[in-house]
Enzyme design. Structure first.
Site, PDB file in Angstrom:
ATOM      1  N   ASP A  59      43.700  93.014  41.533  1.00 25.95           N
ATOM      2  CA  ASP A  59      42.814  92.541  40.663  1.00 25.95           C
ATOM      3  C   ASP A  59      41.267  92.411  41.384  1.00 25.95           C
ATOM      4  O   ASP A  59      41.214  91.864  42.727  1.00 25.95           O
ATOM      5  CB  ASP A  59      43.027  91.211  40.116  1.00 25.95           C
ATOM      6  CG  ASP A  59      41.986  90.286  39.403  1.00 25.95           C
ATOM      7  OD1 ASP A  59      41.892  91.062  38.234  1.00 25.95           O
ATOM      8  OD2 ASP A  59      41.593  89.355  39.678  1.00 25.95           O
ATOM      9  N   GLU A  88      41.577  97.380  40.639  1.00 24.32           N
ATOM     10  CA  GLU A  88      40.587  97.180  39.417  1.00 24.32           C
ATOM     11  C   GLU A  88      39.170  97.170  39.882  1.00 24.32           C
ATOM     12  O   GLU A  88      38.814  96.108  40.383  1.00 24.32           O
ATOM     13  CB  GLU A  88      40.984  96.069  38.488  1.00 24.32           C
ATOM     14  CG  GLU A  88      39.872  95.859  37.410  1.00 24.32           C
ATOM     15  CD  GLU A  88      39.609  94.333  37.230  1.00 24.32           C
ATOM     16  OE1 GLU A  88      38.630  93.919  36.401  1.00 24.32           O
ATOM     17  OE2 GLU A  88      39.738  93.289  38.241  1.00 24.32           O
TER      18      GLU A  88
END
Length: 549
Positions: A268, A298
């Site tokens: 993340d 990400e």
């Protein structure tokens, strides 16, 4: 006493067993055939608005075989550890070691279930032939157990390198003792010096972006340059320059992989974390666990150059989600048929670095009501999924919210639209690719297929405007074959000419994926059948050729 029929039955059973044993175990003198190719397909198995009922892990276990049969090869599961509350989606990380095992933050389970259910879900996925990727959130921690007094300075939200106050003490939520877990699995306790900053002063009830003062305290670098320095995102921001933090996160990584037996990671918010951290962390965890651990990060930016820079700085140690491609899909879906479809791949990872691109249509962050809301219109989604599922570039990811729907916003399931495209990827999308991205509305591509995958090969067309047709080459090996539209959007067929070409059609604002009509043996040669009320063999079933479907 054995009857005549039973003697005959036992004799045939013995003969059948002997023949099977000979086929399976007797050497043939020939080298073993290489395994047929199989396309990888990931599924993000959650969406933001799932109910807080603790049933997701059970659903994973129950659905594993169905998903695998459609060609899903890996599941990206949501953060499995305890967040700021039981209903936390998982990105407000509290305790990385609590996978739904300890009574913390008002519950034992997480939003998705208990630790035991999580481990059972992973086992079920593995048993069905799928891998599992864990969602790792290292940027911040939330839900602290207490506050500490910290010297800090306010910074400009639009330029975090600019200090806009003098140094003063704030009361920061940075004390993590994990009273429900104690020292189980780890005795590490987090304190203010393990962080770089926060966005709340409890003593003044004041929301600002605060950078901590102290020895070695500064925003981490290198990170994304948006807002000057985009190290700080939310909650208490981890200090990746602190050796105790790095050591603890490496220890957790080894523990997590060994405890859960996961196969990879989704990382993340990597744009907010020191670029040099994850290559070092991944190298250590891969080495310590002996697993290759596929990883996708990400990095949310539509600027392709930023993604290229990150890949270069991290030495290609991970794939990245293709956010620029998602933005293309979103823009095309909102353009009323005026988008230039020839540019659909321009300035995307899918085009520039296809082996490191994880392609997707939407995700939990782009859903309605979310911070990165950019929801692709439903009419365009089948086109977008055809694009990522039937082409050779990238590693496609199907979104739970598209597949099952999002009740929170009355968004219906697209399962009936996505399933044929999954089958196309599973059975047909192999071999040399030929592109026909030469029209502002109608674009197409073909795959010639491979001999290791009998019956493979396809021709795909999508259009954001009027319908039409294209002559496209599928290979001379398909000469004389009849192709039909697997999506069911068109009922006509296409016969491939002697040169390997066919004229394929598509309806307006639609997609068609044309595949060869198969001719196959419908039953095993000389299969044996019995009447349900007796154990006698009564007839032989001849093999027969049928057109399929």
């Amino acid at each position: 006493m054995l009857t005549f029929h039973r003697i005959i039955r036992k004799g045939w059973m013995f003969l059948l067993a002997f023949l099977l044993t000979a086929l399976l175990f007797c050497p043939t003198g020939q080298p073993a055939k290489a395994a047929a190719p199989f396309n990888g397909t990931m599924m993000q198995y959650f969406e933001w608005y799932l109910p807080d009922d603790g049933t997701l892990w059970t659903k994973v276990a129950n659905e594993a075989n169905n998903l695998s049969s459609l060609g899903i090869t890996a599941l990206w599961l949501p953060p499995a550890y305890k967040g700021t509350s039981r209903s936390d989606v998982g990105y407000g990380v509290y305790d990385l070691y609590d996978l739904g095992e300890f009574n913390q933050k008002g519950a034992v389970r997480t939003k998705y279930g208990t630790k035991a259910q999580y481990l059972q879900a992973i086992q079920a996925a593995h048993a069905a032939g799928m891998q599992v990727y864990a969602d790792v959130v290292f940027d911040h921690k939330g839900g602290a157990d207490g506050t500490e007094w910290v010297d800090a300075v306010e910074v400009n939200p639009s330029d975090r390198n600019q200090e806009i106050s003098g140094t003063y003490q704030i009361q920061a939520w940075t004390k993590f003792d994990f009273p429900g877990r104690g020292n189980t699995y780890s005795s590490f306790k987090w304190r203010w010096y393990h962080f770089d900053g926060v966005d709340w002063d409890e003593s003044r009830k004041l929301s600002r972006i605060y950078k901590f003062r102290g020895i070695g305290k500064a925003w981490d670098w290198e990170v994304d340059t948006e807002n000057g320095n985009y190290d700080y995102l939310m909650y208490a921001d981890l200090d990746m320059d602190h050796p105790e933090v790095v050591t603890e996160l490496k220890s957790w990584g080894k523990w997590y992989v060994n405890t859960t037996n996961i196969d990879g990671f989704r990382l993340d918010a990597v744009k907010h974390i020191k670029f040099s951290f994850f290559p070092d962390w991944l190298s250590d965890v891969r080495s310590q666990t002996g697993k290759p651990l596929f990883t996708v990060g990400e990095y949310w930016s539509y600027d392709i150059n930023k993604l290229h820079n990150y890949i270069m700085k991290t030495n290609g140690t991970m794939s990245l989600f293709d956010a620029p491609l998602h933005n293309k899909f979103y823009t095309a879906s909102k353009s009323g048929g005026t988008f230039d479809m020839r540019t659909l791949m321009t300035n995307t990872l899918m085009k520039d670095q296809p082996t490191l691109a994880v392609t997707f249509v939407d995700n939990h962050d782009t859903e309605p009501g979310q911070a990165l809301q950019s929801w692709v219109d439903p009419w365009f989604k089948p086109l977008a999924y055809a694009f990522i599922l039937t082409r050779q570039e990238g590693y496609p990811c199907v979104f739970y919210g598209d597949y099952y729907g999002i009740p929170q916003y009355n968004i219906p399931s697209l399962k009936s639209k996505i399933d044929p495209l999954l089958i196309a990827r599973r059975d047909y999308a192999y071999g040399t690719q030929h592109d026909y991205l030469d029209h502002s509305d109608i674009i197409g591509w073909t795959r010639e297929g491979v001999t290791e995958k009998p019956g493979s090969g396809l021709a795909a067309l999508i259009t954001d405007g009027p319908g039409g047709s294209k002559w496209m080459y599928v290979g001379k090996q398909h000469a004389g074959k009849v192709f039909y539209d697997l999506t069911g959007n068109r009922s006509d067929t296409v016969t491939i000419n002697s040169d390997g070409w066919g004229e394929f059609k598509v309806n307006g604002g639609s997609v068609s994926v044309w595949v060869p009509r198969k001719t196959t043996v419908s039953t095993i040669a000389w299969s044996i059948t019995t009447r349900p009320w007796t154990d006698e063999f009564v007839r032989w079933t001849e093999p027969r050729l049928v057109a399929w479907p």
